[in-house]
Design an enzyme around this catalytic site. Structure first.
Site, mmCIF file in Angstrom:
data_model
loop_
_atom_site.group_PDB
_atom_site.id
_atom_site.type_symbol
_atom_site.label_atom_id
_atom_site.label_comp_id
_atom_site.label_asym_id
_atom_site.label_seq_id
_atom_site.Cartn_x
_atom_site.Cartn_y
_atom_site.Cartn_z
ATOM 1 C CG HIS A 298 -1.882 1.141 1.254
ATOM 2 N ND1 HIS A 298 -3.085 1.113 0.579
ATOM 3 C CD2 HIS A 298 -1.832 2.347 1.874
ATOM 4 C CE1 HIS A 298 -3.729 2.246 0.782
ATOM 5 N NE2 HIS A 298 -2.985 3.020 1.559
ATOM 6 C CG ASP B 250 -1.117 5.994 2.583
ATOM 7 O OD1 ASP B 250 -2.204 5.725 2.050
ATOM 8 O OD2 ASP B 250 -0.760 5.508 3.669
ATOM 9 N N GLY C 233 -3.505 12.453 6.466
ATOM 10 C CA GLY C 233 -2.495 13.489 6.454
ATOM 11 C C GLY C 233 -2.243 14.209 7.752
ATOM 12 C CG PHE C 234 -4.650 15.984 9.818
ATOM 13 C CD1 PHE C 234 -4.327 17.325 9.940
ATOM 14 C CD2 PHE C 234 -5.588 15.609 8.872
ATOM 15 C CE1 PHE C 234 -4.928 18.273 9.146
ATOM 16 C CE2 PHE C 234 -6.195 16.559 8.066
ATOM 17 C CZ PHE C 234 -5.868 17.892 8.196
ATOM 18 C CG ASP D 298 -4.688 3.490 5.462
ATOM 19 O OD1 ASP D 298 -3.994 3.206 6.462
ATOM 20 O OD2 ASP D 298 -4.277 4.211 4.528
ATOM 21 N N GLY D 299 -5.681 3.057 8.779
ATOM 22 C CA GLY D 299 -5.544 4.009 9.871
ATOM 23 C C GLY D 299 -5.622 3.365 11.239
#
Length: 355
Positions: free
Chosen positions: A162, A164, A273-274, A306-307
């Site tokens: 994966h 990003d 993005g954080f 995802d996350g």
């Protein structure tokens, strides 16, 4: 100019020209060996005596060389462009190609050549399979050793890689460009590459760039494009699998009229993005709702998450209908990639069976 006006070649020039001719013939011999033996058996070994002749032959063959008094290393220059251009049916890239010169011999090995079309067919079959998929996220790997890191994860059982992609506008971060994907393919990574585009206004351009670089699956955020269906069709026109990304706050109506197009849906359990975010609990309810939409469509669509995914929540996520898991630090920060991947897969599969 009359013949009588021509000056005779010096002995040094004559010797040099003969040397060039010999090295060119040796270079042609190397390429014929690659073509005949490499294609028929997948690998070859050849030795040539004389370090000077060996270096000359490899240079004439289009290989880049670096030499010292006792040791020389030889690397493929742009993945055998001469071979590829001369023979249209030859490999677009050579997996695991290594070349070395030590002492008085040249040893060359070329692993099985794999066409991009074959990689895509394999990626399609992986996505369409019924098994739980584990997809390590490369931004958590050691970027200075990205090729070996990914190779190690794939050998440890990773199904998909994966990536990003952040543009610094849609997200605060700026990450990888297409050259990273292209470099991974040149390195020899043949596992499916899943590209998650987080960009605003340039998504269609990036789709083309990453398709050319070697991506197999491309997903993007509907908030970053003007025409969602058109961008999905663009991905499909390149022969790749396509999908949409749903943030924690993204309404699911974006999926209403594209369920006939998407091959996967990526559900974010954090805002992209954080830094220093916690897992968003709304992920479970959204996953169950998306799973119902998938079942209603009657199509084989992967539901990816995802996350902040790890051993503490992967079972609950699988029970909610997710069957593809992007995992970052849990894998690349572990001591044993294979064992970690196996444990995560086992937890997810156990939850699927229980459900």
């Amino acid at each position: 100019m009359e013949y009588s006006q021509l000056l005779p070649l010096s002995a040094e020039q004559t010797s040099r020209d003969r040397c060039y001719l010999k090295t060119s013939l040796l270079g042609a011999l190397v390429f014929l060996t690659v073509l005949v033996v490499g294609i028929s058996s997948g690998e070859f070994s050849t030795y040539m005596l004389g370090s000077a002749s060996a270096l000359a032959a490899t240079r004439a063959s289009g290989l880049r060389t670096s030499a010292s008094r006792y040791r020389c290393s030889v690397e493929p220059l742009n993945s055998f462009p001469a071979l590829k251009n001369t023979f249209p049916g030859s490999p677009a890239f050579l997996r695991g190609s290594t070349y070395s010169v030590q002492g008085l011999g040249v040893r060359s090995q070329v692993a099985n050549a794999i066409e991009p079309q074959a990689i895509q067919r394999n990626a399609d079959s992986v996505l369409e399979s019924d098994r739980v998929l584990i997809a390590p996220a490369i931004q958590t790997a050691d970027l200075a050793m990205l090729g070996p890191e990914i190779d190690k994860a794939v050998k440890g059982g990773a199904d998909v890689i994966h990536c990003d992609i952040m543009d610094g506008h849609f997200t605060e971060k700026l990450t990888f460009g297409p050259m990273f994907i292209k470099s991974l393919r040149k390195y020899g990574i043949t596992a499916p590459i899943d590209v998650h585009i987080m960009a605003d206004g340039i998504v269609d351009h990036l789709i083309e760039e990453f398709a050319d670089a070697g991506a197999n699956y491309i997903t993007f955020h509907p908030e970053g494009v003007k025409h969602t269906a058109r961008s999905l069709d663009l991905i499909k026109s390149r022969g790749l699998k396509c999908g949409l990304v749903i943030n924690p706050g993204t309404p699911l109506f974006y999926l209403d009229h594209v369920m006939d197009k998407v091959d996967l849906i990526l559900l974010m359990s954090v805002n992209p993005g954080f830094k220093k975010q916690g897992f968003q609990e709304v992920t479970y309810s959204k996953a169950r709702e998306i799973k119902r939409m998938i079942d209603k469509s009657g199509r084989k669509i992967r539901l990816e998450v995802d996350g902040r995914v790890g051993s503490k929540n992967i079972e609950a996520l699988a029970q909610a209908g997710i069957d593809m898991f992007v995992v970052g630090g849990s894998i690349f920060n572990s001591d044993d990639y294979g064992r970690t991947i196996s444990e995560l897969r086992g937890l997810a599969e156990k939850a699927v069976v229980a459900a």
